[in-house]
Design an enzyme around this catalytic site. Structure first.
Site, PDB file in Angstrom:
ATOM      1  N   PRO A 113     -32.019  42.311 -35.799  1.00 47.75           N
ATOM      2  CA  PRO A 113     -31.940  43.827 -35.650  1.00 47.75           C
ATOM      3  C   PRO A 113     -30.734  44.528 -36.462  1.00 47.75           C
ATOM      4  CG  PRO A 113     -31.339  42.864 -33.482  1.00 47.75           C
ATOM      5  CD  PRO A 113     -31.767  41.823 -34.427  1.00 47.75           C
ATOM      6  N   GLY A 114     -29.883  43.599 -36.970  1.00 46.84           N
ATOM      7  CA  GLY A 114     -28.706  44.155 -37.752  1.00 46.84           C
ATOM      8  C   GLY A 114     -27.451  43.700 -37.025  1.00 46.84           C
ATOM      9  N   GLY A 115     -27.359  42.780 -36.091  1.00 49.86           N
ATOM     10  CA  GLY A 115     -25.850  42.464 -35.516  1.00 49.86           C
ATOM     11  C   GLY A 115     -25.056  41.870 -36.531  1.00 49.86           C
ATOM     12  N   ASP A 179     -29.404  33.289 -40.745  1.00 49.56           N
ATOM     13  CA  ASP A 179     -29.753  33.314 -39.359  1.00 49.56           C
ATOM     14  C   ASP A 179     -31.123  33.111 -39.046  1.00 49.56           C
ATOM     15  OD1 ASP A 179     -28.215  33.050 -36.714  1.00 49.56           O
ATOM     16  OD2 ASP A 179     -29.521  34.841 -36.324  1.00 49.56           O
ATOM     17  N   CYS A 232     -29.501  29.801 -33.066  1.00 48.76           N
ATOM     18  CA  CYS A 232     -28.941  30.056 -31.686  1.00 48.76           C
ATOM     19  C   CYS A 232     -29.781  29.129 -30.820  1.00 48.76           C
ATOM     20  CB  CYS A 232     -29.355  31.456 -31.144  1.00 48.76           C
ATOM     21  SG  CYS A 232     -31.166  31.862 -31.242  1.00 48.76           S
TER      22      CYS A 232
END
Length: 455
Positions: A113-115, A179, A232
């Site tokens: 979402p843009g982190g 990511d 992650c």
């Protein structure tokens, strides 16, 4: 442990050895909540002086801060001014370890979402550009909102397959962040539902996807460029094996040290006989105050590619837009204007449109034309500073009108000075822009973007 797959637990026991007990004990400890201060708008130290929350630095992230769970940063006007992004502390690490500098051409391949994208864009300082992509159109819309909320002007946002991007950007980007989608083992402590998802979508499901993505990223990386691959998850299959496989197939790629190295980091695990895997970084929740993560930084060696540079031609600026922009103390001479479907964009000279791609955003959306009138955009307001528009209304975060403005209500502003008593105003909270309003005497007609309103 209850509710965690036995196959996962056995793999972690083998991976961690004597540390396994400490790892399991970490599941009984509270999850840390954190935010990352947006350096486009304010420094960490400066925000610490005005923050209504009690903040404690995340030791390995220069602009990361823990906050107490009792706080509600997402329901404070500073969030709507884009002063920070709420993000799990370990998830802040990949963007912080990809050495982006102003002027770079940067790709965040799986950006929603843009982190991570908002941090990469902030570090460009308006020079070069960030292409933030997500294959999911709905997730790409959330990505766009977060980038515009952060006030980052030099962005392209797309919703494309990596293969489509490869066709347009061979050997092109200086820096790439991948990511990758993964089995999410590092998030089990935070969200036990992810453990249920893991049963049907574990490492063997995601490894082929990661294998394809990292090879497509290499195709788009410029010789001399850097690629940061992260997940992650703890799975060796999704981490070291993916990187080792890439190195075996692409001798031009090499692993480099991740800097700065934090004392709580754990070295990567040797895979396929490659001892350089120790240059990778693993983050475990029993070693640091954060969830699980994996990072590897790779350089593409080879002869630099000579780029053909053709400066784009600016469109003729319509009269209504020209008159509005005269009220802004912004230097538009280093880029160009682009008009499309009644929308006016500003792009810097490094930004080139690709006709084959589906864009959600191309540069900074300045505004739209409605029956020959120019309506400035929410994104433009968030990209400005309070002193860059010649008439503003300054509200305090304690003023009840601030929340009413964010809800879209008309305001009485007789006690608030502004340069012009009629027309467009830049509405600010504690000195930071929130959006637009139109003043007529003592009344402010609310122009805050409906899709962003306080709920």
């Amino acid at each position: 442990m209850e509710k965690l797959p036995a196959e996962y637990l056995n793999a972690m026991k083998e991976q961690l050895g004597e540390e396994y007990t400490g790892f399991i004990q970490s599941f009984t400890k509270p999850v840390q909540s954190a935010l990352r201060v947006n350096s486009v708008k304010v420094s960490g130290d400066s925000y610490g002086r005005i923050s209504p929350f009690k903040l404690k630095p995340v030791p390995w992230i220069s602009n990361g801060y823990y906050y107490e769970d009792a706080c509600a940063p997402a329901k404070h006007p500073h969030y709507y001014a884009g002063l920070y992004y709420m993000q799990e502390p370990s998830a802040m690490t990949p963007a912080s370890r990809l050495p982006v500098k102003p002027g770079d051409k940067v790709l965040d391949l799986c950006a929603a979402p843009g982190g991570k994208a908002t941090e990469l864009g902030a570090r460009l300082k308006g020079k070069g550009f960030l292409l933030a992509n997500d294959i999911s159109n709905s997730r790409a819309k959330s990505l766009l909102k977060n980038l515009e909320l952060s006030g980052i002007p030099n962005i392209f946002v797309t919703s494309e397959t990596p293969g489509k991007l490869c066709a347009c950007y061979q050997n092109y980007f200086d820096k790439i962040l991948l990511d990758a989608p993964c089995s999410g083992e590092g998030m089990f402590r935070k969200d036990r539902k992810m453990a249920e998802h893991w049963i049907g979508h574990g490492p063997s499901y995601y490894a082929p996807i990661q294998h394809a993505l990292i090879r497509q990223a290499v195709q788009m990386l410029k010789p001399g460029g850097l690629l940061l691959y992260s997940t992650c998850t703890f799975s060796i299959m999704e981490n070291e094996q993916i990187v080792a496989g890439l190195l075996n197939e692409h001798p031009e790629m090499e692993l480099v040290e991740i800097s700065p190295y934090y004392e709580g980091f754990t070295q990567g695990i040797v895979s396929e006989g490659r001892t350089e895997m120790k240059r990778c970084v693993r983050i475990y929740p029993h070693c640091m105050e954060g969830e699980g993560h994996f990072l590897s930084l790779l350089r593409k060696n080879g002869k630099p590619v000579t780029e053909e540079v053709n400066k784009p031609v600016s469109c003729m600026l319509p009269k209504a837009a020209k008159e509005f922009l005269e009220h802004c103390s912004v230097n538009f001479s280093e880029g160009y204007f682009h008009l499309q479907d009644e929308r006016l964009y500003y792009l810097n000279s490094d930004m080139f449109l690709q006709k084959k791609l589906r864009y959600l955003r191309t540069g900074l959306l300045l505004g739209t034309f409605v029956r020959n009138r120019f309506e400035p955009s929410q994104a433009f307001a968030l990209a400005l500073r309070a002193n860059q528009f010649d008439s503003d209304i300054l509200l305090s975060s304690e003023d009840e009108r601030t929340i009413r403005y964010l809800k879209g209500e008309t305001l009485a502003v007789e006690d608030l000075p502004s340069t012009h008593k009629k027309g467009w105003q830049l509405i600010c909270v504690d000195g930071f822009p929130l959006g637009w309003g139109k003043r007529t005497g003592n009344q402010l007609k609310n122009k805050y973007y409906a899709g962003w309103r306080w709920q």
